[in-house]
Design a protein around this motif. Sequence first.
Motif, PDB file in Angstrom:
ATOM      1  N   SER A   1     -59.290 -35.834  18.046  1.00 51.06           N
ATOM      2  CA  SER A   1     -58.072 -36.138  17.293  1.00 51.06           C
ATOM      3  C   SER A   1     -57.390 -37.399  17.807  1.00 51.06           C
ATOM      4  N   ILE A   2     -57.408 -37.613  19.131  1.00 49.47           N
ATOM      5  CA  ILE A   2     -56.802 -38.822  19.691  1.00 49.47           C
ATOM      6  C   ILE A   2     -57.595 -40.050  19.264  1.00 49.47           C
TER       7      ILE A   2
ATOM      8  N   ASP B   1     -51.541 -43.588  36.596  1.00 49.89           N
ATOM      9  CA  ASP B   1     -50.949 -44.043  37.858  1.00 49.89           C
ATOM     10  C   ASP B   1     -49.985 -43.001  38.410  1.00 49.89           C
ATOM     11  N   ARG B   2     -49.174 -42.413  37.541  1.00 51.92           N
ATOM     12  CA  ARG B   2     -48.213 -41.383  37.972  1.00 51.92           C
ATOM     13  C   ARG B   2     -48.944 -40.174  38.556  1.00 51.92           C
ATOM     14  N   ASN B   3     -50.008 -39.755  37.873  1.00 52.89           N
ATOM     15  CA  ASN B   3     -50.766 -38.592  38.371  1.00 52.89           C
ATOM     16  C   ASN B   3     -51.496 -38.904  39.668  1.00 52.89           C
ATOM     17  N   GLU B   4     -51.996 -40.116  39.766  1.00 53.72           N
ATOM     18  CA  GLU B   4     -52.685 -40.530  40.996  1.00 53.72           C
ATOM     19  C   GLU B   4     -51.719 -40.537  42.175  1.00 53.72           C
ATOM     20  N   SER B   5     -50.488 -41.014  41.952  1.00 50.29           N
ATOM     21  CA  SER B   5     -49.517 -41.052  43.045  1.00 50.29           C
ATOM     22  C   SER B   5     -49.058 -39.647  43.423  1.00 50.29           C
ATOM     23  N   ASN B   6     -49.091 -38.709  42.473  1.00 50.45           N
ATOM     24  CA  ASN B   6     -48.722 -37.322  42.777  1.00 50.45           C
ATOM     25  C   ASN B   6     -49.782 -36.641  43.627  1.00 50.45           C
TER      26      ASN B   6
ATOM     27  N   GLU C   1     -51.631 -48.946  27.671  1.00 56.25           N
ATOM     28  CA  GLU C   1     -50.640 -49.125  28.736  1.00 56.25           C
ATOM     29  C   GLU C   1     -49.975 -47.794  29.094  1.00 56.25           C
ATOM     30  N   ILE C   2     -49.658 -47.005  28.084  1.00 54.07           N
ATOM     31  CA  ILE C   2     -49.027 -45.702  28.325  1.00 54.07           C
ATOM     32  C   ILE C   2     -49.981 -44.796  29.104  1.00 54.07           C
ATOM     33  N   VAL C   3     -51.243 -44.777  28.709  1.00 55.70           N
ATOM     34  CA  VAL C   3     -52.237 -43.956  29.399  1.00 55.70           C
ATOM     35  C   VAL C   3     -52.377 -44.411  30.848  1.00 55.70           C
TER      36      VAL C   3
END
Length: 111
Positions: free
Chosen positions: A79-80, A104-109, A97-99
């Motif tokens: 669907s994406i 990046d956010r998940n990697e830093s977590n 860019e959003i992905v």
Amino acid sequence: MELDRKEMGRRISKRRKVLGIKQAVLAEKIGVNGNHLSSVETGKVTPSLELFVKICDELGVTPDYLLEGAMHSNNVPQSIVDHLRLCSEEDVDLAAEIVKLLADRNESNLG
């Protein structure tokens, strides 16, 4: 991994319907009769490798999607991909860019 013919058949049927393709039309395009395609979609018959490839091509899906439900090896849902195909190049770049920001956010977590 064991092949789940019924689930594969459901995915074929679902994708065909999403694309608005009648069963008889798909059967003709892939060179089989409607009864054979119906048997594939209900999981009664496993398609030959040649037929399987034709189905993937006509439905615009990867073998992973039909076999396992994953559109790509990185599990991007169909669907994406379908929605991105309808976007302008600028919108696709924005989505990328959003992905990247999410990754990046998940990697830093994790760290």
